[in-house]
Scaffold this active site. Structure first.
Site, PDB file in Angstrom:
ATOM      1  N   CYS A  48      -2.024  -2.517   7.080  1.00 23.19           N
ATOM      2  CA  CYS A  48      -1.573  -3.395   6.859  1.00 23.19           C
ATOM      3  C   CYS A  48      -0.539  -4.573   6.418  1.00 23.19           C
ATOM      4  O   CYS A  48      -0.729  -5.410   5.950  1.00 23.19           O
ATOM      5  CB  CYS A  48      -2.191  -2.923   5.288  1.00 23.19           C
ATOM      6  SG  CYS A  48      -4.140  -2.332   5.250  1.00 23.19           S
ATOM      7  N   ASP A  80       0.917  -1.909  -0.105  1.00 22.88           N
ATOM      8  CA  ASP A  80      -0.088   0.163  -0.244  1.00 22.88           C
ATOM      9  C   ASP A  80       1.247   1.256   0.235  1.00 22.88           C
ATOM     10  O   ASP A  80       0.796   2.337   0.337  1.00 22.88           O
ATOM     11  CB  ASP A  80      -1.073   0.204   1.443  1.00 22.88           C
ATOM     12  CG  ASP A  80      -1.841  -1.107   1.179  1.00 22.88           C
ATOM     13  OD1 ASP A  80      -2.270  -1.732   0.462  1.00 22.88           O
ATOM     14  OD2 ASP A  80      -2.627  -1.006   1.943  1.00 22.88           O
ATOM     15  N   ASP A 115      -4.823  -0.675  -1.830  1.00 26.34           N
ATOM     16  CA  ASP A 115      -6.089  -0.722  -1.261  1.00 26.34           C
ATOM     17  C   ASP A 115      -6.920  -0.037  -2.356  1.00 26.34           C
ATOM     18  O   ASP A 115      -6.664   0.765  -2.633  1.00 26.34           O
ATOM     19  CB  ASP A 115      -5.177   0.500   0.266  1.00 26.34           C
ATOM     20  CG  ASP A 115      -6.705   0.121   1.284  1.00 26.34           C
ATOM     21  OD1 ASP A 115      -7.285  -1.393   1.779  1.00 26.34           O
ATOM     22  OD2 ASP A 115      -6.438   1.220   2.024  1.00 26.34           O
ATOM     23  N   LYS A 150      -7.021  -5.462  -2.144  1.00 29.22           N
ATOM     24  CA  LYS A 150      -7.815  -5.274  -1.430  1.00 29.22           C
ATOM     25  C   LYS A 150      -8.318  -4.642  -0.919  1.00 29.22           C
ATOM     26  O   LYS A 150      -8.641  -3.450  -1.005  1.00 29.22           O
ATOM     27  CB  LYS A 150      -6.896  -5.756  -0.372  1.00 29.22           C
ATOM     28  CG  LYS A 150      -5.656  -5.130   0.102  1.00 29.22           C
ATOM     29  CD  LYS A 150      -4.882  -5.540   1.004  1.00 29.22           C
ATOM     30  CE  LYS A 150      -3.855  -4.106   1.535  1.00 29.22           C
ATOM     31  NZ  LYS A 150      -5.213  -3.393   2.009  1.00 29.22           N
ATOM     32  N   HIS A 192     -10.553   7.241   1.220  1.00 32.87           N
ATOM     33  CA  HIS A 192      -8.863   7.218   0.943  1.00 32.87           C
ATOM     34  C   HIS A 192      -9.053   6.013  -0.647  1.00 32.87           C
ATOM     35  O   HIS A 192      -9.519   4.734  -0.529  1.00 32.87           O
ATOM     36  CB  HIS A 192      -7.883   6.792   1.934  1.00 32.87           C
ATOM     37  CG  HIS A 192      -8.672   5.593   2.170  1.00 32.87           C
ATOM     38  ND1 HIS A 192      -9.196   5.392   3.933  1.00 32.87           N
ATOM     39  CD2 HIS A 192      -7.912   4.038   2.612  1.00 32.87           C
ATOM     40  CE1 HIS A 192      -9.295   4.341   3.782  1.00 32.87           C
ATOM     41  NE2 HIS A 192      -8.477   3.677   3.512  1.00 32.87           N
ATOM     42  N   HIS A 247     -10.473   0.763  -2.766  1.00 34.82           N
ATOM     43  CA  HIS A 247     -12.580   0.520  -1.914  1.00 34.82           C
ATOM     44  C   HIS A 247     -13.464   0.910  -3.417  1.00 34.82           C
ATOM     45  O   HIS A 247     -12.640   2.305  -4.210  1.00 34.82           O
ATOM     46  CB  HIS A 247     -12.415   1.618  -0.800  1.00 34.82           C
ATOM     47  CG  HIS A 247     -10.715   1.133  -0.044  1.00 34.82           C
ATOM     48  ND1 HIS A 247     -10.889  -0.204   0.636  1.00 34.82           N
ATOM     49  CD2 HIS A 247     -10.027   1.771   1.665  1.00 34.82           C
ATOM     50  CE1 HIS A 247     -10.554  -0.617   2.237  1.00 34.82           C
ATOM     51  NE2 HIS A 247      -9.487   1.000   1.812  1.00 34.82           N
TER      52      HIS A 247
HETATM   53  C1  VGL Z   1      -4.486   0.407   5.642  1.00 36.84           C
HETATM   54  C2  VGL Z   1      -6.512   1.749   7.021  1.00 36.84           C
HETATM   55  C3  VGL Z   1      -7.246   1.938   6.162  1.00 36.84           C
HETATM   56  C4  VGL Z   1      -3.186   0.387   5.546  1.00 36.84           C
HETATM   57  C5  VGL Z   1      -5.819   0.132   4.543  1.00 36.84           C
HETATM   58  O1  VGL Z   1      -2.852   0.629   4.263  1.00 36.84           O
HETATM   59  O2  VGL Z   1      -2.101   0.096   6.269  1.00 36.84           O
HETATM   60  N1  VGL Z   1      -4.936   1.304   6.923  1.00 36.84           N
HETATM   61  N2  VGL Z   1      -6.810   1.023   5.264  1.00 36.84           N
HETATM   62 ZN    ZN Z   2      -8.178   1.233   3.444  1.00 38.16          ZN
END
Ligand code: VGL
Ligand code: ZN
Length: 180
Positions: A127, A8, A46, A86, A61, A48
């Site tokens: 993550c 990420d 990440d 993911k 985000h 979404h």
């Molecule tokens: C993450 C918070 C929300 C991460 C992803 O990549 O660590 N943290 N979504």
């Molecule tokens: Zn996230």
């Protein structure tokens, strides 16, 4: 066979992003250097949907196909052989790269005879932690590279606590200069 999992390292987790991790961009040059020491490099994103239960817990985000979900521009993304997406569902899911929905990470690594997984990226306390814990569960010898990760630190100390939990889970903590 060894592999590097870059977790990420996306614009929204870097300074100026929607869910900025303090010093999130500092991992970029460390990760680029690591890419030359490990024979296989993969990454997670990440990723979404615009509307997700995940956003009841976090600011919006890494919405798929937006600039915030792009890799940080400094990451040498040409060296990334496969991206694992993911957090793609309308739920508070996808903290672990092993929850990717486009390609199964465990099968991908096993098919390539990977036994040792080196984990770097963002964020240590979410993550990175979830991915490294899952890597151990799936039978990989798992390393987290402590100078190639950064924590959200919703509460001060969360990052340090996460590293302690990782050690207890069977993850080895290693510094980038010791990866060879
Ligand atoms: C993450 C918070 C929300 C991460 C992803 O990549 O660590 N943290 N979504
Ligand atoms: Zn996230």
């Amino acid at each position: 066979m060894k592999a590097l999992l870059v977790v990420d390292v996306q614009n929204d987790f870097c300074p100026g992003g929607a869910l900025a991790v303090p010093n999130g961009d500092k991992v970029v040059p460390v990760i680029n250097a690591l890419m030359d020491h490990l024979p296989l490099v993969v990454a997670s994103k990440d990723w979404h949907p615009l509307r997700s239960m995940h956003f009841t817990r976090w600011p919006v985000h890494c919405v798929h196909n937006t600039p915030g979900a792009d890799f940080h521009p400094g990451i040498e993304s040409v060296k990334i052989k496969q991206v694992f997406l993911k957090g793609t569902k309308d739920k508070d899911d996808g903290y672990s790269a092993f929850e990717a929905t486009n390609v199964d990470l465990t099968s991908y690594l096993r098919e390539r005879s990977v036994t040792e997984l080196y984990v770097a990226g963002l964020a240590t306390d979410y993550c990175v932690k979830a991915s490294a814990v899952d890597a151990v569960k799936h039978g990989f010898k798992t390393f987290v590279i402590t100078d190639a990760v950064a924590a959200v630190n919703v509460r001060p100390g969360d990052g340090e606590e996460a590293l302690e939990e990782l050690k207890k889970a069977g993850v080895s903590l290693i510094r980038s200069e010791d990866v060879r």
